[in-house]
Structure formats: structure tokens, C-alpha cells
Scaffold this motif. Structure first.
Motif, mmCIF file in Angstrom:
data_model
loop_
_atom_site.group_PDB
_atom_site.id
_atom_site.type_symbol
_atom_site.label_atom_id
_atom_site.label_comp_id
_atom_site.label_asym_id
_atom_site.label_seq_id
_atom_site.Cartn_x
_atom_site.Cartn_y
_atom_site.Cartn_z
ATOM 1 N N LYS A 1 4.726 26.471 -67.526
ATOM 2 C CA LYS A 1 4.886 27.923 -67.746
ATOM 3 C C LYS A 1 3.539 28.631 -67.574
ATOM 4 C CE LYS A 1 8.828 27.408 -70.842
ATOM 5 N NZ LYS A 1 9.171 27.189 -72.257
ATOM 6 N N SER B 1 2.854 29.016 -63.924
ATOM 7 C CA SER B 1 3.631 30.126 -63.361
ATOM 8 C C SER B 1 2.928 31.466 -63.670
ATOM 9 C CB SER B 1 5.043 30.100 -63.946
ATOM 10 O OG SER B 1 5.885 30.989 -63.278
ATOM 11 N N HIS B 2 2.452 31.598 -64.880
ATOM 12 C CA HIS B 2 1.715 32.796 -65.299
ATOM 13 C C HIS B 2 0.404 32.950 -64.494
ATOM 14 C CE1 HIS B 2 -0.691 35.372 -67.957
ATOM 15 N NE2 HIS B 2 -1.563 34.390 -68.044
ATOM 16 N N LEU C 1 -0.103 31.883 -61.480
ATOM 17 C CA LEU C 1 0.303 32.323 -60.133
ATOM 18 C C LEU C 1 0.624 33.815 -60.130
ATOM 19 C CD1 LEU C 1 2.533 29.306 -59.022
ATOM 20 C CD2 LEU C 1 0.259 29.906 -58.143
ATOM 21 N N ASP C 2 1.254 34.292 -61.202
ATOM 22 C CA ASP C 2 1.501 35.740 -61.325
ATOM 23 C C ASP C 2 0.201 36.523 -61.213
ATOM 24 O OD1 ASP C 2 4.249 35.852 -61.728
ATOM 25 O OD2 ASP C 2 4.096 35.592 -63.903
ATOM 26 N N VAL D 1 0.372 23.020 -56.448
ATOM 27 C CA VAL D 1 1.478 23.432 -57.317
ATOM 28 C C VAL D 1 2.673 22.489 -57.149
ATOM 29 C CG1 VAL D 1 3.124 25.277 -57.835
ATOM 30 C CG2 VAL D 1 0.721 25.843 -57.373
ATOM 31 N N CYS E 1 4.332 20.066 -60.023
ATOM 32 C CA CYS E 1 5.755 20.067 -60.389
ATOM 33 C C CYS E 1 6.359 18.664 -60.292
ATOM 34 C CB CYS E 1 6.538 21.003 -59.471
ATOM 35 S SG CYS E 1 6.234 22.747 -59.780
ATOM 36 N N GLU F 1 6.050 33.477 -54.806
ATOM 37 C CA GLU F 1 7.381 33.594 -55.398
ATOM 38 C C GLU F 1 8.140 32.268 -55.276
ATOM 39 O OE1 GLU F 1 5.994 35.750 -53.336
ATOM 40 O OE2 GLU F 1 6.295 37.803 -54.051
ATOM 41 N N LYS G 1 6.764 29.774 -57.716
ATOM 42 C CA LYS G 1 7.238 30.049 -59.079
ATOM 43 C C LYS G 1 8.699 29.577 -59.258
ATOM 44 C CE LYS G 1 6.496 34.042 -60.877
ATOM 45 N NZ LYS G 1 6.227 33.726 -62.286
ATOM 46 N N ILE H 1 8.664 25.874 -59.829
ATOM 47 C CA ILE H 1 8.318 25.571 -61.227
ATOM 48 C C ILE H 1 9.546 25.779 -62.108
ATOM 49 C CG2 ILE H 1 6.940 26.335 -63.217
ATOM 50 C CD1 ILE H 1 4.694 27.063 -61.206
ATOM 51 N N ALA H 2 10.259 26.870 -61.883
ATOM 52 C CA ALA H 2 11.442 27.165 -62.700
ATOM 53 C C ALA H 2 12.515 26.086 -62.529
ATOM 54 C CB ALA H 2 12.002 28.544 -62.325
#
Lengths: 170, 170
Positions: free
Chosen positions: B18, B21-22, B24-25, B57, B61, B87, B90, B93-94
Motif C-alpha cells: 500500500k 502504491s502511495h 507511485l501516486d 514494482v 508484487c 496507473e 497501481k 499492486i491492487a
């Protein structure tokens, strides 16, 4: 045997600190082979406002030391952070490893629910349970600084590969 | 409660993925604010022969996915590694987090002494006991790739700090 707080911490610190020492050896050898001052590497950074190699290594040493001290309740020696050369950084790693070897495993085991209070920045403290502190604070920080030390050297042309980082894995 | 193979692995992967992901944001927001193509970041490397952000990334994962699959014996979904945008990374990751949530904790617990055989490079395999595999292979590799992703973005001017890397720590 069941995993325990000691078995989930000490062997990781030992293996990875030894690998960090080995990675620094390769940095030193690289500087000597190319005939440049190894201090070029110890002050190198990945960004102007990131810490240089020296500090990455010192923090990588202090993470396990302070983490194990807080979990076990055994007082850790204070080191003065005066290291500037690769040899001195390697000696700091060796001192850290030697101290870790003196902490009784039974003082670390069973600390899953112990309240651990530690400084965050200069003016705050944080309290976490022992297991969360190990998993979400000590380990991520430790690997962060070891990997950043690796990355600084790699970015500066030192021939490192994953085998150097994982070298001691059994 | 005593630390276990599941408690020593899943929460670390969840929190850190998580955070990745943040991170990467923040990379995407930085590119948008400076009006440059975010693909500049996804193909960035710290050294010419290191993997770019995208691969860091993807490997970050796959480490938890394959690690938990091997420990638990639960088959992991195969993903195709076609991600090129932030995107898409991310979303990967999700997907990984969603799969981790499906693995029963009791299939991971008790795997300390299970023999885990996994590929090393293209032509070899290695066998380690479950606990050693988690501590000396899966976790160091995982943090290596997350930290390197962070370092690539940081080196390219994204404003990241330790709080971003440790954000989910409770």
C-alpha cells in the motif's frame, strides 16, 4: 521449530549486516582499482537532500541495535557516529554484530505484546506493540538503509548484484 | 499473541505494498505538476544495467505473491507483466493485495520447516526451509525492490520522505 521474535529478527540482522560489510568491501575494491579516493563513495548521495552512504550505513547499524535493545530491555552501547571511511564503517558493523551476539535470545522472545516507546523525529515518541514495532518499523527501516547503501554504490559504478545483497542466505 | 509465519509475512506485505502504491501516486502527481510525461519515471533507472521502475514494482508484487503461494501451497494467479504506466502498476499492486487476502492464514502458519524449492536464475533451483525462505529470501528481496522504486523516484526529484515509505505503520 516455531518462528519467534528472536528468530524473526536476529538472523535477518546478522545475515544482512554481513552482506552490507561485503558490499562495502566491493565499493572499496572498486575505488582502489579505478584509483579514486574511496571517500568519493562515502559522501555520495542519490539526491542532494538524501543522506550519504556513511549515514545510510550508520542508520542500518543502529536500527537493529536499538530495536533489539528496546525489545529485550538490554541496554545498548552508545557509539559516537564519527565514522568517515569504509574501514571505519565496516568496524561499526562488526561492533554492532558483536553486541547483537551478547543479547540473550530469551529476552527477545515473548515480546510480541510488549509496549515499545521510541523517538520519532526530535520531539515526539511513538508506542507500538513489540511485534508491530519489529515488522512495521525496525525491519522496513533496516532494509531501506541497507538497500539505499547498495543503490548509492551501484549508481556510482560498483559492480554489485543481487547475490551480494543476499549473499549469506542459507 | 505469538508471532507466526502468517503474521510475520502478510501484514508486512500489505502495509508495504500500500505504501508503494502511495509512493507511485506521488510520482504521478510530481510529473503532472511539472508537466512531464510520467513514463519518464517508469523507465528511469539508477544505473544503466539496473532494472527500471516498472520492473522494480512488478518484482515487488511478485515476491509476496510467489512467497505466499509457495509457503501456503495455494496456487497464485499468473499476471502477464504488460504494465507500463503508473496507473497500471497501481492496478497490479491492487490485484496482488486482493489475492493475498484470499489465502487462508492457517495454510501459511506452521510452514517453518516446510521445504520450499524455487527457481534461482533461469536454470537452477534452490531449496530452503519455510522460515529461512521467508526471512532470508522473500523479505530482503521484497524490501530491496520497494526501496529501489522509492530511490528511483527520489533520485528523479519526487518529494518523498521516510513517512511515505512507513506510512501504514501502526
Amino acid at each position: 521449530m516455531a518462528i519467534s521474535m528472536a528468530s524473526a529478527s536476529l538472523p535477518i540482522f546478522r545475515t544482512t549486516l554481513k552482506n552490507l560489510s561485503h558490499i562495502l568491501d566491493k565499493g572499496l575494491a572498486h575505488a582502489q582499482a579505478r584509483k579514486f579516493d574511496p571517500q568519493v563513495l562515502t559522501v555520495a548521495r542519490l539526491a542532494p537532500d538524501m543522506l550519504p552512504l556513511t549515514r545510510q550505513v550508520l542508520i542500518a547499524c543502529d536500527g537493529p541495535k536499538l530495536g533489539i535493545a528496546r525489545l529485550s530491555g538490554v541496554e545498548a552501547p552508545k557509539f559516537e557516529d564519527t565514522e568517515t571511511t569504509i574501514e571505519e564503517l565496516k568496524a561499526r558493523i562488526a561492533k554492532t554484530l558483536a553486541w547483537l551476539d551478547t543479547v540473550p535470545v530469551e529476552k527477545i522472545d515473548g515480546t510480541e505484546d510488549k509496549d515499545i516507546t521510541f523517538p520519532v523525529g526530535r520531539e515526539a515518541t511513538r508506542t507500538m506493540k513489540g511485534e508491530a514495532y519489529l515488522k512495521h518499523w525496525v525491519l522496513p527501516n533496516f532494509f531501506f538503509h541497507v538497500t539505499t547503501a547498495y543503490a548509492i554504490l551501484r549508481h556510482n559504478g560498483v559492480e554489485l548484484g543481487k547475490a551480494d545483497y543476499l549473499a549469506g542466505a542459507q
